[in-house]
Every structure is written in C-alpha cells, then in structure tokens.
Design an enzyme around this catalytic site. Structure first.
Site, PDB file in Angstrom:
ATOM      1  N   LYS A  40      -6.958 -10.473  -6.494  1.00 52.24           N
ATOM      2  CA  LYS A  40      -8.219 -10.859  -5.855  1.00 52.24           C
ATOM      3  C   LYS A  40      -9.244  -9.745  -6.026  1.00 52.24           C
ATOM      4  O   LYS A  40      -8.884  -8.570  -6.158  1.00 52.24           O
ATOM      5  CB  LYS A  40      -8.013 -11.186  -4.378  1.00 52.24           C
ATOM      6  CG  LYS A  40      -7.910  -9.989  -3.466  1.00 52.24           C
ATOM      7  CD  LYS A  40      -8.021 -10.425  -2.018  1.00 52.24           C
ATOM      8  CE  LYS A  40      -8.320  -9.236  -1.128  1.00 52.24           C
ATOM      9  NZ  LYS A  40      -9.713  -8.779  -1.193  1.00 52.24           N
ATOM     10  N   LYS A  42     -13.336  -4.869  -2.510  1.00 51.31           N
ATOM     11  CA  LYS A  42     -14.370  -3.840  -2.514  1.00 51.31           C
ATOM     12  C   LYS A  42     -13.795  -2.447  -2.730  1.00 51.31           C
ATOM     13  O   LYS A  42     -14.508  -1.549  -3.154  1.00 51.31           O
ATOM     14  CB  LYS A  42     -15.232  -3.916  -1.251  1.00 51.31           C
ATOM     15  CG  LYS A  42     -14.523  -3.682   0.051  1.00 51.31           C
ATOM     16  CD  LYS A  42     -15.548  -3.702   1.199  1.00 51.31           C
ATOM     17  CE  LYS A  42     -15.187  -4.695   2.272  1.00 51.31           C
ATOM     18  NZ  LYS A  42     -13.933  -4.393   2.971  1.00 51.31           N
ATOM     19  N   LYS A  88       0.806  -1.224   0.000  1.00 54.54           N
ATOM     20  CA  LYS A  88       0.000   0.000   0.000  1.00 54.54           C
ATOM     21  C   LYS A  88       0.840   1.276   0.000  1.00 54.54           C
ATOM     22  O   LYS A  88       0.302   2.364  -0.200  1.00 54.54           O
ATOM     23  CB  LYS A  88      -0.971  -0.003   1.184  1.00 54.54           C
ATOM     24  CG  LYS A  88      -2.096  -1.010   0.990  1.00 54.54           C
ATOM     25  CD  LYS A  88      -3.148  -0.946   2.075  1.00 54.54           C
ATOM     26  CE  LYS A  88      -4.292  -1.908   1.730  1.00 54.54           C
ATOM     27  NZ  LYS A  88      -5.241  -2.116   2.796  1.00 54.54           N
TER      28      LYS A  88
END
Ligand code: ATP
Ligand code: MG
Length: 330
Positions: free
Chosen positions: A195, A198, A112
């Site tokens: 993957k 959301k 990240k």
C-alpha cells in the site's frame, strides 16, 4: 443523538493521495451521519525517531489539510492527542489489563520489528495498540473508520473494552471498525503489491498532496503497470492499472465502471497521462487552499475549540475508569 465516529491521521510523514482517498475524503461523508472526532495522534509518531521541528510542523499541516480539503472544523471536533493527557492516563490503566501475548500477535508489530535486535525495538512500538484503544474508548466512539491495515488494532480495542466492562462494570462502548468500499488500499506506485504509505522510504512511490506539478507528472508516468494491455479494473492481475483507475475515478468524481468506459481502447500511456493531468489540476487547487488556510489563524482556532470539547468528554470517561479500578479517591 448521532453516533460517535473517531479517526486519526498520524504526523509520521507528508500526506499522500492514499491518505486523502482512504481517509480525509471519507470524513466529509461521515460527518453527515456521525458526531465526528478527528484527532492527530502525535504520541503514536514517536514510537519511531522523529525530528521535533518537523513533527510540530506536520501536526499543524495535517489539520490545515483537513480544512483545505473541505472538512469543517466547526461541525467536527479536531484536536491533538498529546494536548489531552487523559489519553496517556487511560492507556496506562488499559496496559494493566492487556496481555503480552495479545500484543505480540499484532501483525504491525511483527512487521515493524522483523529482523531487528531487541535493543533496537522500542517498548512504545509494542504498547501503542493499547494507546490506540485508549484513544477510541475515551470518547466512547461507536465507529472507527480505518484502512485494512488497522483492523486488528480496533479488534484489540474491542477486546480490552469487553474485558474491562466485564470486570469493573459497564464503562466503555465497544467500537466497530468501518472499512471504506472504494479506495481502502491505494497502492505503492513502484510496488503495487504494497500500500502507498506516507512513511515509505522511496518518495517516488507516493504522490504527496503537496508535490510539485513536475513531481506529480514524473511519479505517475513512472508508475509500475502490468504486463499486457487493455485498461480495465482487475486488482488481482492488473494491480498497477487498477490503482491508477481508482485514483482517476476518485479525483474525477465518477465510478470505476465509468472510468473503465472512459479509457476503453486506451493504452497504458494514455491512462498515465490523463491521471497525471487530473492530479496536477486537483492538487494545485488544493495547494492554493492549503496555503490560504495555513496563513490564516483558523488552524489554531479549530484546535483550541476541538481541545475544549474533547477534553470535557475525556475527563469524564477517564475519571469513571480510574474510580472503578480503585485509583485515587472515590
Ligand atoms: P504510515 O506509513 O506512517 O503508517 P500511512 O500513510 O499508512 O502512514 P496512517 O496515519 O497510518 O497513514 O493512516 C491514516 C489513515 O489513512 C488511515 O485511515 C489509513 O487507513 C488511511 N490510509 C493510509 N494509507 C492508505 C492507502 N494507501 N490507501 C487508503 N487508505 C490509506
Ligand atoms: Mg499506516
């Protein structure tokens, strides 16, 4: 007495079929064998910028979705992390036992923050695995079901618990991760190497539980499949097709070999069409139950009950931890 199991769903985006398959659906089974704690980790979501109104809405909707999917709000303890201040309190104590080096090794943190400048990286993003350890250790959870992506963080929680117990005496249960066997990784529709998430940037890569019929059809028909032909399960060479087969099997309530048999001699186009139809049918029924749930008072009732139950346990554990490290009055 049943062992305790704890799991959470972040309000960081609209829920996807990946969240349903890898998490919500499994909870119904777990609840048979475990005393189940389900919480909404809203404090984790503000490690990246969030719109306050949207965050409030999503917190309630996640609970509504659990209930609409058939998770019992009476048998399970469902609560919001930020409504129980002991999470942050215990997190601070644990931060004072964790090392910079072990947090810097977290692959999620590395991923990240890749290519970001220091002034763009928030400290919360660095320390949130410690907050996650507090989420788990506060309830002395034995088992933490999680996707492959969170396994390293459960490992950290184990290390922090063992370190604390060794220094201050037996205080925390050392938790075990639990990885689901089918559907641990539903893939991104446009890039089956990744993957489904959301919080992914492109909404076409995920089917959301609240998607319209039209969007569901468009997204499944546009899913990236693999070169070649033949519909069978082979995650290595046919990740896209295997992903659609998994989705079909789960929503149809059959095994993967049964799904393969169903699609014997089928073409990719047939597979996509059937997956789209099945999702439209199942998700529209779910959406109707979700709308009813949200319109009733059951979400707030569930959360009030869950908070009361969870807070009593959290207070007891936190109080023991703060006393053994020497905080406050003995
Ligand atoms: P975010 O992009 O914000 O990280 P997410 O979709 O990865 O969102 P999380 O809140 O991180 O969702 O995870 C909630 C639960 O859903 C976890 O148990 C996680 O392992 C599971 N999960 C998330 N994505 C998938 C997926 N694609 N397939 C299977 N399980 C998943
Ligand atoms: Mg995630």
């Amino acid at each position: 007495m049943k062992k305790r199991l704890l799991t959470g769903l972040q309000p960081s985006g609209e829920l996807t079929i990946g969240n349903y398959i890898g998490s919500i659906r499994q909870v119904i089974d777990y609840a048979k064998d475990y005393d189940t704690f389900l919480f909404v980790p809203d404090m984790h979501s503000i490690t990246v910028p969030q719109d306050p109104e949207t965050l409030h809405r999503r917190v309630r909707e996640i609970v509504g979705m659990y209930l609409a999917c058939g998770v019992s709000g009476v048998e399970n303890h469902i609560y919001i992390q930020s409504e129980i201040p002991e999470h942050a309190n215990l997190s601070w104590i644990l931060e004072c036992t964790a090392y910079m080096g072990e947090l810097a090794r977290m692959t999620q943190f590395k991923a990240k923050t890749e290519n970001k400048k220091e002034k763009e990286i928030r400290c919360g993003l660095f320390t949130y695995p410690v907050l996650m350890a507090a989420d788990i250790l506060l309830y002395n959870a034995h088992v933490v079901p999680t996707g492959v992506d969170q396994k390293q963080h459960v490992e950290l929680a184990r290390n922090l618990a063992q370190r604390f117990n060794a220094k201050f005496g037996e205080t925390f249960v050392v938790p075990e991760p639990l990885i689901p066997t089918v559907g641990a990784k539903i893939r991104d529709l446009l890039n089956p190497e990744k993957k489904m998430s959301k919080s992914a940037e492109n909404p076409k890569a995920s089917v959301f539980l609240n998607d319209t019929e039209k969007d569901i059809r468009k997204k499944i028909m546009g899913a990236v499949t693999d070169s070649g032909e033949g519909v069978y399960f082979d995650e290595e060479n046919k990740p896209g097709v295997s992903n659609l087969l998994t989705i079909f099997a789960v929503f149809q309530g059959i095994t993967i070999p049964e799904a393969e048999k169903h699609f014997e001699n089928a073409r990719y186009g047939d597979l996509k069409k059937e997956v789209a139809e099945l999702l439209v049918e199942k998700l529209s029924a779910l959406q109707a139950r979700f709308a009813e749930t949200m319109a009733s008072g059951v979400v707030d009732e569930t959360l009030d009950r869950g908070r009361e139950y969870a807070r009593a346990i959290a207070t007891e554990t936190y109080d023991r931890a703060r006393r053994v490290v020497g905080l406050g009055r003995a």
